[in-house]
Scaffold this active site. Structure first.
Site, PDB file in Angstrom:
ATOM      1  CG  MET A   1      -0.349   0.210   2.526  1.00  0.00           C
ATOM      2  SD  MET A   1      -1.636   0.332   3.847  1.00  0.00           S
ATOM      3  CE  MET A   1      -2.344   1.953   3.494  1.00  0.00           C
ATOM      4  CB  ALA A   2       2.316   3.625  -1.560  1.00  0.00           C
ATOM      5  CB  ILE A   3      -0.458   7.596   0.875  1.00  0.00           C
ATOM      6  CG1 ILE A   3      -1.481   6.834   1.657  1.00  0.00           C
ATOM      7  CG2 ILE A   3      -1.271   9.088   0.728  1.00  0.00           C
ATOM      8  CD1 ILE A   3      -3.041   6.740   0.885  1.00  0.00           C
TER       9      ILE A   3
ATOM     10  CD  GLU B   1       6.639 -10.748   4.192  1.00  0.00           C
ATOM     11  OE1 GLU B   1       6.904 -10.171   3.256  1.00  0.00           O
ATOM     12  OE2 GLU B   1       6.529 -12.039   4.176  1.00  0.00           O
TER      13      GLU B   1
ATOM     14  CE1 TYR C   1       0.170  -1.404   6.754  1.00  0.00           C
ATOM     15  CE2 TYR C   1       2.336  -2.217   7.567  1.00  0.00           C
ATOM     16  CZ  TYR C   1       1.516  -1.668   6.344  1.00  0.00           C
ATOM     17  OH  TYR C   1       1.954  -1.576   5.187  1.00  0.00           O
TER      18      TYR C   1
HETATM   19  C1  LIG Z   1       2.706   4.233   5.584  1.00  0.00           C
HETATM   20  C2  LIG Z   1       1.755   5.168   4.887  1.00  0.00           C
HETATM   21  C3  LIG Z   1       0.911   4.511   3.715  1.00  0.00           C
HETATM   22  C4  LIG Z   1       0.608   5.899   5.723  1.00  0.00           C
HETATM   23  O1  LIG Z   1      -0.144   6.515   4.895  1.00  0.00           O
HETATM   24  P1  LIG Z   1      -0.623   7.875   5.414  1.00  0.00           P
HETATM   25  O2  LIG Z   1      -1.701   8.558   4.678  1.00  0.00           O
HETATM   26  O3  LIG Z   1       0.546   8.936   5.427  1.00  0.00           O
HETATM   27  O4  LIG Z   1      -1.054   7.703   6.970  1.00  0.00           O
HETATM   28  P2  LIG Z   1      -2.263   8.470   7.797  1.00  0.00           P
HETATM   29  O5  LIG Z   1      -2.099  10.008   7.624  1.00  0.00           O
HETATM   30  O6  LIG Z   1      -3.617   7.754   7.401  1.00  0.00           O
HETATM   31  O7  LIG Z   1      -1.854   8.043   9.406  1.00  0.00           O
HETATM   32  C5  LIG Z   1      -2.407   7.036   9.965  1.00  0.00           C
HETATM   33  C6  LIG Z   1      -1.566   6.502  11.312  1.00  0.00           C
HETATM   34  O8  LIG Z   1      -0.022   6.228  10.589  1.00  0.00           O
HETATM   35  C7  LIG Z   1       1.043   6.622  11.477  1.00  0.00           C
HETATM   36  N1  LIG Z   1       1.773   7.418  10.623  1.00  0.00           N
HETATM   37  C8  LIG Z   1       1.587   8.014   9.649  1.00  0.00           C
HETATM   38  N2  LIG Z   1       2.615   8.652   9.109  1.00  0.00           N
HETATM   39  C9  LIG Z   1       3.359   8.944  10.246  1.00  0.00           C
HETATM   40  C10 LIG Z   1       4.608   9.286  10.207  1.00  0.00           C
HETATM   41  N3  LIG Z   1       5.512  10.278   9.331  1.00  0.00           N
HETATM   42  N4  LIG Z   1       5.294   8.958  11.580  1.00  0.00           N
HETATM   43  C11 LIG Z   1       4.820   8.300  12.412  1.00  0.00           C
HETATM   44  N5  LIG Z   1       3.629   7.758  12.359  1.00  0.00           N
HETATM   45  C12 LIG Z   1       2.866   7.872  11.164  1.00  0.00           C
HETATM   46  C13 LIG Z   1       0.058   7.343  12.593  1.00  0.00           C
HETATM   47  O9  LIG Z   1      -0.089   6.189  13.569  1.00  0.00           O
HETATM   48  C14 LIG Z   1      -1.122   7.841  12.090  1.00  0.00           C
HETATM   49  O10 LIG Z   1      -2.065   7.940  13.053  1.00  0.00           O
HETATM   50  P3  LIG Z   1      -2.195   9.320  13.656  1.00  0.00           P
HETATM   51  O11 LIG Z   1      -2.437  10.314  12.744  1.00  0.00           O
HETATM   52  O12 LIG Z   1      -3.408   9.202  14.472  1.00  0.00           O
HETATM   53  O13 LIG Z   1      -1.015   9.544  14.729  1.00  0.00           O
HETATM   54  C15 LIG Z   1       2.428   6.244   3.931  1.00  0.00           C
HETATM   55  O14 LIG Z   1       3.503   6.819   4.933  1.00  0.00           O
HETATM   56  C16 LIG Z   1       3.187   5.552   2.576  1.00  0.00           C
HETATM   57  O15 LIG Z   1       2.687   5.715   1.553  1.00  0.00           O
HETATM   58  N6  LIG Z   1       4.561   5.399   2.974  1.00  0.00           N
HETATM   59  C17 LIG Z   1       5.552   4.752   1.809  1.00  0.00           C
HETATM   60  C18 LIG Z   1       5.036   3.444   1.344  1.00  0.00           C
HETATM   61  C19 LIG Z   1       4.825   2.511   2.458  1.00  0.00           C
HETATM   62  O16 LIG Z   1       5.890   2.506   3.387  1.00  0.00           O
HETATM   63  N7  LIG Z   1       4.085   1.527   2.379  1.00  0.00           N
HETATM   64  C20 LIG Z   1       3.968   0.532   3.482  1.00  0.00           C
HETATM   65  C21 LIG Z   1       4.902  -0.727   3.326  1.00  0.00           C
HETATM   66  S1  LIG Z   1       4.224  -1.658   1.833  1.00  0.00           S
END
Ligand SMILES: CC(C)(COP(=O)(O)OP(=O)(O)OC[C@H]1O[C@@H](n2cnc3c(N)ncnc32)[C@H](O)[C@@H]1OP(=O)(O)O)[C@@H](O)C(=O)NCCC(=O)NCCS
Length: 152
Positions: free
Chosen positions: A66-68, A99, A111
């Protein structure tokens, strides 16, 4: 809006993947994910800004990827698409596995917030661009209270 990924989304999805991963999935892998897995996308103002790929297997499921989009991270979209995608699974999984790189604190926190917890560590699992390796954390989410009771 969160909806199933279509073949026409693959080029945008693959672009987001290349922005966030050192070893990104290929366009071909995403094309296969559209037909073989439960693949979803999340839109903002009509633009695809994230995706989530789940593989149902019998009465379980694996979160494969997954990714944003980096410009849209930290706005709750990752949580939203993961929550919706888990609820869309048709096989009613008892457990969902994933994983994640040990250094990927954002994903691990997401997660955990979504109900996953660590069950194992796979050592030196992921390659790094500099030739070193990184451990994988294995996480699981148990979906039924009855099943969780068995393991107390
Ligand atoms: C991991 C990922 C999907 C999170 O998406 P996001 O839209 O930024 O996350 P959200 O805004 O929905 O945040 C949800 C929770 O994630 C955690 N989180 C998100 N960004 C964070 C950061 N920079 N540091 C620490 N925790 C974080 C927090 O617990 C957050 O909850 P909270 O806002 O109540 O504290 C995004 O960072 C991403 O695409 N990363 C690169 C790809 C990746 O690593 N994918 C997963 C592995 S395949």
């Amino acid at each position: 809006m969160i909806r199933l990924m279509q073949a026409s989304d693959v080029s945008v999805v693959a672009k987001i993947e290349r922005l966030v991963q050192s070893h990104p999935w290929s366009v071909k892998q995403f094309e296969e994910a559209v037909s073989s897995y439960q693949s979803t996308v999340i839109e903002q103002n009509g633009q695809v800004v994230g995706f989530c790929i789940l593989q149902p297997v019998l009465d379980e499921a694996n979160l494969l990827l997954m990714a944003i989009d980096p410009t849209q991270q930290g706005k709750g979209l990752g949580y939203q698409i993961l929550d919706a995608s888990l609820n869309m699974l048709k096989n009613n999984p008892i457990q969902i596995f994933l994983e994640v790189r040990e250094s990927n604190i954002a994903a691990i926190n997401l997660y955990q917030k979504s109900g996953f917890h660590q069950i194992d560590l796979r050592k030196n699992y992921y390659p790094n661009p500099n030739g070193t390796k990184e451990h994988a954390i294995i996480m699981v989410k148990t979906c039924t209270d009855d099943f969780a009771e068995l393991f107390k």
